[in-house]
Design an enzyme around this catalytic site. Structure first.
Site, mmCIF file in Angstrom:
data_model
loop_
_atom_site.group_PDB
_atom_site.id
_atom_site.type_symbol
_atom_site.label_atom_id
_atom_site.label_comp_id
_atom_site.label_asym_id
_atom_site.label_seq_id
_atom_site.Cartn_x
_atom_site.Cartn_y
_atom_site.Cartn_z
ATOM 1 N N ILE A 16 0.846 -1.207 0.000
ATOM 2 C CA ILE A 16 0.000 0.000 0.000
ATOM 3 C C ILE A 16 0.879 1.253 0.000
ATOM 4 C CG2 ILE A 16 -1.719 1.329 1.310
ATOM 5 C CD1 ILE A 16 -2.875 -1.340 2.318
ATOM 6 N N ARG A 36 12.648 -0.261 7.775
ATOM 7 C CA ARG A 36 13.378 -0.799 8.928
ATOM 8 C C ARG A 36 14.867 -0.850 8.626
ATOM 9 N NH1 ARG A 36 8.778 -4.343 9.792
ATOM 10 N NH2 ARG A 36 9.670 -5.838 8.346
ATOM 11 N N ASP A 65 12.138 2.129 12.831
ATOM 12 C CA ASP A 65 11.171 1.035 12.965
ATOM 13 C C ASP A 65 10.283 1.263 14.170
ATOM 14 O OD1 ASP A 65 11.931 -0.547 15.334
ATOM 15 O OD2 ASP A 65 13.777 -0.979 14.224
ATOM 16 N N SER A 87 3.007 -1.439 9.807
ATOM 17 C CA SER A 87 2.415 -2.167 10.924
ATOM 18 C C SER A 87 3.063 -3.533 10.941
ATOM 19 C CB SER A 87 0.917 -2.332 10.725
ATOM 20 O OG SER A 87 0.371 -3.073 11.785
ATOM 21 N N TYR A 159 -4.135 -10.543 15.082
ATOM 22 C CA TYR A 159 -3.954 -9.521 14.043
ATOM 23 C C TYR A 159 -5.103 -8.520 14.103
ATOM 24 C CZ TYR A 159 -3.416 -7.275 9.495
ATOM 25 O OH TYR A 159 -3.279 -6.340 8.487
ATOM 26 N N LYS A 163 -4.886 -4.502 15.208
ATOM 27 C CA LYS A 163 -5.396 -3.417 14.369
ATOM 28 C C LYS A 163 -6.424 -2.575 15.129
ATOM 29 C CE LYS A 163 -3.348 -3.415 10.379
ATOM 30 N NZ LYS A 163 -2.523 -2.242 10.041
#
Length: 347
Positions: A16, A36, A65, A87, A159, A163
């Site tokens: 994205i 990172r 990071d 993320s 997960y 979020k």
């Protein structure tokens, strides 16, 4: 860097994020993106090049990071806007759920604190459909931005928890921030569309596996799908449109397809791969049984046979956002994988 408006995009080598960077540079913004490890710089350049961009003079790549707060202050220096895409990706073999949840929450807070200190105007957070649908067993009307995942329910995948808790932490932070900084969130369903390199997101692997004949039968999972180019455009609308401040937006076409529907779309669009594509589904009780022994199947088993209709009415009405169809997004994913040699050519 010139005196153009500067946008910080976190996690620049991601699927994205790379499309957001591409569109920002094409629209004349200067971009500073974080990775990172600076080894990823070449990958970002290659992805942008594959996306049709040759002038990277307005792009700066820096190392930061989500596990360390120190670098974020200098990352945000002189930025007008920030788009927080990075993320922790779902590790499917985690030892405890904190491994996924903690870095997601801390990462959001590091980014927001640094943005606030540096007087960033607005932060756009890439959240997820996972912060909306989890823990609602009997939904009968399409999910909207009004709905939050109900973490009081048992067996919610870490997960989805990460979020939901990270987005909640962001809204809590902004509610108490005194600098006037604004926040908007974008919550995408399964993101498809052209991959720009062999390094792509977990939602696209399903297309690769289908075309390669690795999937003999598909789980009975329904999902919304959206094109990454439209997700990127929605982030930029959420960054620039005054009405978007303080709002969350579901990034979805509003269509829902089963995994068998996806296989059938590919079969029609790419007849050379028809023999590789599954025609059968896995009975859900069987899938749930298999998930007990194989943690890799847990996330899929939890959403099997679950209602998954979504509405994009808010983004359409408020931001004049008009995504291409889910079918077009799915076909574009496959075509890009074939073009880049990620999936071998079949004739």
């Amino acid at each position: 860097m010139t005196n153009k408006q500067l946008v910080v995009v976190t996690g620049g080598s991601g699927f994205i994020a790379s499309h957001i960077i591409l569109q920002l540079l094409q629209q004349g913004y200067a971009v500073r993106t974080t990775v990172r490890n600076l080894d990823k710089r070449a990958l970002i350049n290659k992805m942008l090049h594959n996306g049709g961009l040759s002038d990277l003079s307005q792009l700066e790549v820096v190392a930061a990071d989500l596990t360390h707060e120190e670098p974020w202050n200098s990352v945000m220096a002189a930025a007008d806007y920030a788009i927080h895409v990075a993320s922790p990706t779902p590790t499917l073999n985690f030892k405890n759920e904190d491994e996924m949840i903690r870095p997601a929450i801390n990462g959001v807070l590091y980014v927001l604190r640094a943005a606030s200190r540096n007087h960033v105007k607005r932060v756009v957070l890439t959240s997820a459909y996972g912060a909306i649908f989890a823990g609602h067993p009997n939904q009968t009307t399409p999910f909207t931005e009004e709905v939050w995942s109900d973490l009081s329910q048992p067996n919610i995948h870490p997960y989805q928890k990460s979020k939901t808790m990270a987005e909640r932490a962001a809204w809590d932070f902004i509610a108490n921030d005194t600098t006037g900084m604004e926040l908007a969130a974008v919550n995408p369903v399964a993101v498809m569309g052209p991959v720009l390199s062999a390094d792509f997101s977990h939602s696209n692997i399903q297309i690769q596996d289908l075309l390669n004949g690795k999937t003999k039968a598909v789980p009975r999972v329904d999902s919304g799908y959206v094109d990454v180019r439209d997700v990127a455009a929605l982030h930029i609308l959420a960054m620039t449109k005054p009405a978007a401040a303080g709002q969350r937006f579901l990034a979805t076409t509003g269509e829902t397809y089963s995994m068998l529907d996806v296989a059938n779309i590919l079969r029609t669009a790419f007849p050379a791969y028809a023999a590789n594509l599954p025609t059968k589904t896995v009975p859900t009780p069987l899938l749930k049984l298999a998930a007990k022994a194989n943690p890799m199947l847990r996330m899929v088993a939890q959403v099997a046979d679950k209602y998954a209709e979504t509405s994009n009415a808010k983004a359409v009405a408020m931001l004049d956002w008009h995504p291409r169809s889910a079918k077009e997004a799915i076909i574009a994913t496959a075509q890009s994988m074939i073009d880049l040699g990620i999936v071998p050519q079949m004739h």
